[in-house]
Design an enzyme around this catalytic site. Structure first.
Site, mmCIF file in Angstrom:
data_model
loop_
_atom_site.group_PDB
_atom_site.id
_atom_site.type_symbol
_atom_site.label_atom_id
_atom_site.label_comp_id
_atom_site.label_asym_id
_atom_site.label_seq_id
_atom_site.Cartn_x
_atom_site.Cartn_y
_atom_site.Cartn_z
ATOM 1 N N GLU A 1 -42.246 -42.554 -22.050
ATOM 2 C CA GLU A 1 -41.490 -41.932 -20.962
ATOM 3 C C GLU A 1 -40.009 -41.825 -21.357
ATOM 4 O O GLU A 1 -39.372 -40.812 -21.142
ATOM 5 C CB GLU A 1 -41.664 -42.776 -19.704
ATOM 6 N N ARG B 1 -53.588 -56.027 -26.191
ATOM 7 C CA ARG B 1 -54.791 -56.342 -25.400
ATOM 8 C C ARG B 1 -56.049 -55.745 -26.003
ATOM 9 O O ARG B 1 -57.151 -56.245 -25.762
ATOM 10 C CB ARG B 1 -54.581 -55.912 -23.942
HETATM 11 P P1 AMP Z 1 -50.673 -44.797 -22.335
HETATM 12 O O1 AMP Z 1 -50.251 -44.619 -23.752
HETATM 13 O O2 AMP Z 1 -49.765 -44.159 -21.346
HETATM 14 O O3 AMP Z 1 -52.130 -44.416 -22.133
HETATM 15 O O4 AMP Z 1 -50.547 -46.350 -22.018
HETATM 16 C C1 AMP Z 1 -51.516 -47.235 -22.425
HETATM 17 C C2 AMP Z 1 -50.940 -48.553 -22.841
HETATM 18 O O5 AMP Z 1 -49.926 -49.023 -21.937
HETATM 19 C C3 AMP Z 1 -52.055 -49.578 -22.818
HETATM 20 O O6 AMP Z 1 -51.949 -50.339 -24.016
HETATM 21 C C4 AMP Z 1 -51.806 -50.407 -21.579
HETATM 22 O O7 AMP Z 1 -51.942 -51.771 -21.892
HETATM 23 C C5 AMP Z 1 -50.378 -50.103 -21.140
HETATM 24 N N1 AMP Z 1 -50.283 -49.648 -19.720
HETATM 25 C C6 AMP Z 1 -49.884 -48.431 -19.291
HETATM 26 N N2 AMP Z 1 -49.886 -48.349 -17.942
HETATM 27 C C7 AMP Z 1 -50.325 -49.537 -17.488
HETATM 28 C C8 AMP Z 1 -50.584 -50.092 -16.171
HETATM 29 N N3 AMP Z 1 -50.394 -49.383 -15.051
HETATM 30 N N4 AMP Z 1 -51.050 -51.357 -16.095
HETATM 31 C C9 AMP Z 1 -51.276 -52.075 -17.224
HETATM 32 N N5 AMP Z 1 -51.044 -51.638 -18.477
HETATM 33 C C10 AMP Z 1 -50.578 -50.379 -18.629
#
Ligand code: AMP
Length: 175
Positions: free
Chosen positions: A95, A58
């Site tokens: 996770e 995205r």
């Molecule tokens: P993080 O590495 O945990 O910051 O996760 C970010 C990535 O995971 C991004 O590329 C988001 O597109 C996706 N992502 C994580 N949590 C969500 C959520 N609640 N809704 C949509 N996309 C998410």
């Protein structure tokens, strides 16, 4: 709230307990898409940037039009094994298990100023890995920008602790 009100929440996707913030409803709306890109373009119009890096997938949808409007080059940061030429990669914790993102070794020149773009920051693990890759190549992170911040999860603080600036167009409480 032209942006936040156009983002759909899908409960329990991709698994029980996750509130998935779905930007497809924002993107399909011509005003939503335009306001999103215009807001980011306005923020960075007078800031020195050499390249915009988007995180698969995205971050591509947002980063490419932003780069076009600002007249900058676009760099894809991709999941493992997707880029055809020589790459460097960085493994990061999920996770459950680990993941890896990669960048072409000729994507960034030493000293170039890079704006990092993705749709959402949750734990900040993906963005932190992307920053490490950019910095490994000698790039300087101007800022990490997102449409959505989930502040309760703490990704923004994590990036800020590493000295990165973070900007998001809207926030959603909870996770
Ligand atoms: P993080 O590495 O945990 O910051 O996760 C970010 C990535 O995971 C991004 O590329 C988001 O597109 C996706 N992502 C994580 N949590 C969500 C959520 N609640 N809704 C949509 N996309 C998410």
């Amino acid at each position: 709230m032209p942006i936040k009100s156009r983002i759909r929440t899908v409960p329990h996707y991709p698994k029980q307990g996750i509130m998935f913030r779905d930007i497809t409803t924002l993107l399909k709306d011509p005003i939503g898409l335009r306001v999103t890109i215009d807001d980011l373009a306005r923020r960075y119009a007078d800031i020195k940037i050499d390249k915009i890096a988007g995180i698969e997938a995205r971050g591509f949808i947002l980063g490419a039009p932003l780069a076009y409007v600002l007249g900058k080059g676009f760099i894809p940061i991709r999941k493992k094994g997707k880029l055809p030429a020589e790459t460097i990669g960085h493994d990061y914790e999920l996770e459950y298990g680990t993941d890896r993102i990669e960048i072409h070794t000729d994507a960034i020149e030493k000293g170039e100023k890079v704006l990092l773009v993705d749709d959402l920051i949750a734990t900040g693990g993906t963005a932190e890995a992307a920053c490490k890759l950019i910095e490994k190549m000698g790039g300087e992170i101007v800022e990490c920008c997102f449409i959505i911040d989930l502040p309760d999860i703490g990704g923004r603080k994590r990036l800020e602790k590493h000295g990165h600036k973070v900007f998001a167009l809207c926030e959603f409480e909870g996770d």
